[in-house]
Structure formats: C-alpha cells, structure tokens
Enzyme design. Structure first.
Site, PDB file in Angstrom:
ATOM      1  N   GLU A 165       0.853  -1.181   0.000  1.00 16.89           N
ATOM      2  CA  GLU A 165       0.000   0.000   0.000  1.00 16.89           C
ATOM      3  C   GLU A 165       0.891   1.234   0.000  1.00 16.89           C
ATOM      4  OE1 GLU A 165      -3.533   0.290   2.640  1.00 16.89           O
ATOM      5  OE2 GLU A 165      -2.504   2.069   3.460  1.00 16.89           O
ATOM      6  N   ARG A 194     -14.967   3.416   5.633  1.00 14.99           N
ATOM      7  CA  ARG A 194     -15.696   4.624   6.034  1.00 14.99           C
ATOM      8  C   ARG A 194     -14.769   5.830   5.959  1.00 14.99           C
ATOM      9  NH1 ARG A 194     -16.899   6.266  12.064  1.00 14.99           N
ATOM     10  NH2 ARG A 194     -14.718   6.864  11.730  1.00 14.99           N
ATOM     11  N   GLY A 195     -13.530   5.658   6.440  1.00 10.86           N
ATOM     12  CA  GLY A 195     -12.590   6.765   6.510  1.00 10.86           C
ATOM     13  C   GLY A 195     -12.591   7.373   7.902  1.00 10.86           C
ATOM     14  N   ASP A 196     -11.506   8.030   8.242  1.00 12.04           N
ATOM     15  CA  ASP A 196     -11.345   8.619   9.573  1.00 12.04           C
ATOM     16  C   ASP A 196     -11.898  10.038   9.609  1.00 12.04           C
ATOM     17  OD1 ASP A 196     -10.031   6.344  10.535  1.00 12.04           O
ATOM     18  OD2 ASP A 196      -8.110   7.054   9.746  1.00 12.04           O
ATOM     19  N   ALA A 250     -19.282   2.234   6.065  1.00  4.69           N
ATOM     20  CA  ALA A 250     -18.709   1.379   5.023  1.00  4.69           C
ATOM     21  C   ALA A 250     -19.747   0.413   4.484  1.00  4.69           C
ATOM     22  CB  ALA A 250     -17.496   0.631   5.574  1.00  4.69           C
ATOM     23  N   TYR A 309     -10.128  -5.605  11.830  1.00  3.96           N
ATOM     24  CA  TYR A 309      -9.358  -5.076  12.959  1.00  3.96           C
ATOM     25  C   TYR A 309      -9.137  -6.162  14.013  1.00  3.96           C
ATOM     26  CZ  TYR A 309     -10.462  -0.648  10.779  1.00  3.96           C
ATOM     27  OH  TYR A 309     -10.574   0.385   9.868  1.00  3.96           O
ATOM     28  N   HIS A 333     -11.906  -2.126  15.988  1.00  5.24           N
ATOM     29  CA  HIS A 333     -11.920  -0.727  15.581  1.00  5.24           C
ATOM     30  C   HIS A 333     -12.035   0.140  16.834  1.00  5.24           C
ATOM     31  CE1 HIS A 333     -13.342   3.069  13.830  1.00  5.24           C
ATOM     32  NE2 HIS A 333     -12.786   2.650  12.703  1.00  5.24           N
ATOM     33  N   GLN A 338      -5.999  -4.274   9.624  1.00  2.00           N
ATOM     34  CA  GLN A 338      -5.184  -3.204  10.163  1.00  2.00           C
ATOM     35  C   GLN A 338      -3.835  -3.799  10.580  1.00  2.00           C
ATOM     36  OE1 GLN A 338      -3.836  -0.362  10.640  1.00  2.00           O
ATOM     37  NE2 GLN A 338      -5.509   0.711  11.673  1.00  2.00           N
ATOM     38  N   GLN A 383       7.831   5.863  17.098  1.00  6.93           N
ATOM     39  CA  GLN A 383       6.664   5.045  16.766  1.00  6.93           C
ATOM     40  C   GLN A 383       6.161   4.219  17.941  1.00  6.93           C
ATOM     41  OE1 GLN A 383       7.921   2.944  13.224  1.00  6.93           O
ATOM     42  NE2 GLN A 383       7.168   4.571  11.883  1.00  6.93           N
TER      43      GLN A 383
END
Length: 318
Positions: A19, A125-127, A145, A180, A184, A211, A247
C-alpha cells in the site's frame, strides 16, 4: 484481475502486495514510480493507493481576517491507480471512502474506475478529519462502510442512483474491506466489531485486509473468530515494520494497537536510530515468516511510500 482471482491462481502460494500514499500536491507521478520501482522487482500481485480527505485550514486574508479553506494534501488516487496499471501492468486498488463524497460523487468515481479497467476497490468509512471530534458524513453521502458496499454491489447489478436509466451497464468490482484484529477504536467491544464485519461480508465484501498488528496471536485469534462466525472470505494480514523510536508512541496513538512488550523493551534499550530500525526489521521478518507458516493468503505491507524497509523484508521472506 480481481484480488480473489489472484489468490485462487496462486494455488496456495502467498501473495505479496503493498500500500502506498499518493504523492503530495506539487509532486508528480515520478515520485510514485520511484517508490514502486524497487518493489515491482518482487512482483506484487496488487498495489493499494490510499485516499485522503480534505482538511480545513485557515489562511490570512488581506483585511487581517482568517478564511476557512478545504485543502486536499494528497489528491489523485484514481489517476495514480490508472498510471500504475498503465506503467507496470499491475492491478492497482483505490481506497474508496465515505467522507468527502456524496453518493453521486461515489457513483461517478466508480464509473471512472470501471472505464479505466480497475477491477478492485477497498471500501472504508474513513477517519474523521482533524477538525472533527467524530466522523461526519457528507450531506447525501454514505455514513458507513456498509452503505458504501451496498452502493458498489448495486452498481455491480446495474442499479444506478437514477432509476430512470434503461439498459444500464453492470460493473464487476471485487470489494475489499478492513478488518481489525484488535477491534476498531470506535467499537465498544470486539464482539460488536465482529458483528458489523459479518454484516459487510453478507452485503457483498469479497476479501478482508487487516489493520497492522505486531502480535501474530491477535491475527490468529481474529481469523478463528471469523471462521466460527462463517466469515469465510480471504483474510490478508496487513503489516508494517517499526522503524523509529517515536513510533512506540505514535503507532498506538494513531492506529489504536498494542505493541508487544518484548518489542517495546528492545527498542527502549537501543542506543541509536539504526539499531531501532534493525530491531523493527528483524521483528517484522520473523512475524512474516510465522504468518506464512500459518498459511496466510498473502502479506500486505503498509509502506507509507517508503520502499526500502519493505524491500528488505520481502527479500528475506520470499
């Protein structure tokens, strides 16, 4: 070619996929090619391209007042997918999100993708954008979604928003969704998250990409729960190497995941940046090997448009 067809034709051999982010506004497609050139040598089955919503920013006006503008920092997802397929002859998969789109916008985007012979979409759906506490859908847009899946499957049946259209063309998109293993972040518990995941599969999802996670047991348990609930579509693990000390904080903050204690302690003891990077690479290589032994349909790498680490890992395991 559809992702499901790639998996079937692989005859049990795990796929390699990546990705990437679209280039920032002001950059050109060569930035994408520069990222992908080293990875294409590994023959990825498909390449995902993320989609980013507009953010609200404030700009100073001449009279001293602030004016609110909508800005998309990384435009061009559909065009990048077309460029990838044309340049590399590799399937590109655009992310399709609810936020920022009306249903008409979504239908138009799907029509464009169909014209471009893009066979797959990853439906999300998106954040929320930074100025939103919670996700706010567009007026006349899809809020979930699951609604977005319904719109794609309707188009696959030749059902368009304008019900007066006659003898319409049917699209044939393969639909991917997110899974997830650690639930989620907005879901109250894993059981409810799994309930909605099954609903998406029943609505027409064809495969799942998870994820990122760093503890394989989370993925193994997730797959087991899916199969117990008759969720039998392919579940592709999404992974990413930890590469910086920072991170330790940002990955749990931004992706709502747990970092294994062993990994975190090794990073804390590291004396320099290169040691941290090496620890992350070794962890991801071992994680990937264990996943391959488990029999995953493929490994999907979140590159964040940095190909070097992914290339090292792929060379070590494939």
């Amino acid at each position: 070619m559809k992702v499901t067809e790639h998996i079937e034709r692989a005859n049990g051999k795990p796929l390699f996929s990546v990705e990437i982010l679209p280039p920032l506004k002001g950059q050109d497609v060569n930035c994408t090619f520069k990222t992908l050139d080293p990875l294409v040598e590994m023959k990825p089955a498909f390449i995902d391209v993320t989609y980013h919503r507009e953010e609200f920013v404030y700009k100073q006006k001449e009279n001293g007042l602030l004016k609110r503008h909508q800005v998309r920092k990384r435009p061009g997802t559909v065009a990048i997918c077309a460029a990838i397929q044309n340049h590399y002859k590799i399937d590109a998969i655009p992310h399709l999100i609810c936020g920022g789109f009306t249903k008409e916008d979504t239908e138009d985007a799907l029509i464009d993708l169909n014209f471009l012979d893009i066979d797959n979409v990853l439906v999300l759906r998106g954040d929320p954008i930074k100025s939103e506490k919670t996700f706010v859908p567009e007026v006349d847009g899809n809020a979930y979604a699951s609604e977005l899946i319904e719109q794609v499957t309707a188009l696959n049946k030749g059902v368009y928003l304008d019900d007066e259209l006659q003898e319409t063309n049917k699209t044939d998109f393969c639909i991917g969704i997110a899974g997830y293993p650690e639930k989620h972040f907005e879901s109250p518990n894993l059981a409810m998250d799994m309930f909605y995941l099954k609903k998406k599969v029943e609505l027409g999802a064809d495969y799942i990409v998870t994820q990122m996670f760093f503890d394989n047991q989370k993925y193994f348990d997730f797959v087991k729960k899916c199969r117990e609930m008759d969720i039998n579509i392919p579940i592709i693990p999404g992974i990413k190497p930890l590469s910086t000390f920072n991170q330790l904080k940002t990955l749990p903050q931004n992706f709502y995941l747990d970092l294994p204690e062993t990994l975190a302690m090794e990073v804390l003891k590291a004396k320099d940046k290169e040691t941290v990077k090496q620890i992350g690479l070794e962890w991801c290589i071992n994680q990937s090997k264990e996943l391959l032994e488990f029999g995953v349909p493929g490994l999907h790498f979140y590159t964040m448009s940095n190909s070097i680490n992914t290339q090292k890992i792929a060379n070590a395991i494939f």
